[in-house]
Design a protein around this motif. Structure first.
Motif: not given
Length: 246
Positions: A28-48
């Protein structure tokens, strides 16, 4: 893990051990990490801001068991890890409208007041900011009873259905959708699209991801020049006279 030990622990600790040390939890951890890392497109200077790090941090002395770890990161800089702090998830020490992205990673299930946490996340989000919630699914008929039986029997655990979570988020005026489900048998991430059968599998998966966007419409103030025309207010005079006064 013994039965007695399980009931002596806080439910968040039970889940963290399962998430970190068992084969289904790691899947489950692998699936969720893949979702967060591949599905979210971060741009410069964002605060997460990530609220909840199950399995990655032990309880600290002086803090109640189950207290969530908050992890925040700003602009990407070489060799600079994300900053960490400990705080209650319903009292986040950030200014209003100061964060671009918030991730709630298995926090709501172990809170007595999940709506307060969602309200706090809505407060700190900037307009057009996104909230991503990862949660266990009580509608799953197979994996949860088999994988985490102690968690399901614990009185302090309150699993939330996707529809109920989305209803809470809509009450906060957030645009909400169920994005994906995470299945452990077989191990896969199920996007919420396609046929009715595919979408039904998402709603019956072991865990799910919900996305909410903070929409803020710009209000255009309406001036009323008519209110300053005595002829129109009092009902006397002609319309030609009123237009000459504009």
């Amino acid at each position: 893990m013994s039965m007695n030990k399980g009931f002596a622990q806080h439910p968040h600790e039970i889940f963290s051990e399962w998430y970190r040390d068992t084969t289904p939890g790691q899947a489950l951890k692998r699936l969720e990490f893949h979702y967060l890392s591949s599905g979210l497109k971060l741009t410069f200077n964002q605060i997460t801001l990530q609220v909840g790090c199950p399995g990655d941090s032990s309880p600290l002395n002086g803090f109640p068991r189950g207290m969530s770890c908050l992890m925040t990161s700003g602009p990407k800089e070489p060799q600079r890890p994300p900053a960490r702090l400990i705080a209650a998830p319903d009292d986040i020490p950030f200014d209003s409208q100061s964060v671009d992205l918030v991730y709630l990673v298995h926090v709501l299930e172990f809170s007595p007041e999940p709506c307060r946490i969602l309200k706090e996340c809505e407060r700190i989000l900037k307009p057009q900011g996104e909230l991503h919630v990862l949660a266990l699914n009580p509608w799953n008929p197979k994996n949860l009873p088999r994988c985490v039986p102690l968690l399901l029997k614990h009185a302090e655990t309150s699993l939330i259905t996707p529809s109920r979570l989305m209803a809470w988020l809509k009450n906060l005026n957030l645009d909400t959708c169920l994005v994906a489900g995470f299945s452990l048998t077989p191990e896969c991430c199920l996007p919420n699209r396609g046929s009715l059968l595919n979408r039904s599998r998402v709603r019956l998966a072991t865990a799910y991801a919900v996305r909410a966007i903070k929409r803020r419409q710009r209000l255009i103030p309406l001036g009323s020049p008519w209110s300053s025309i005595p002829e129109l207010i009092g009902g006397c005079g002609s319309i030609e006279t009123a237009f000459h006064r504009l």
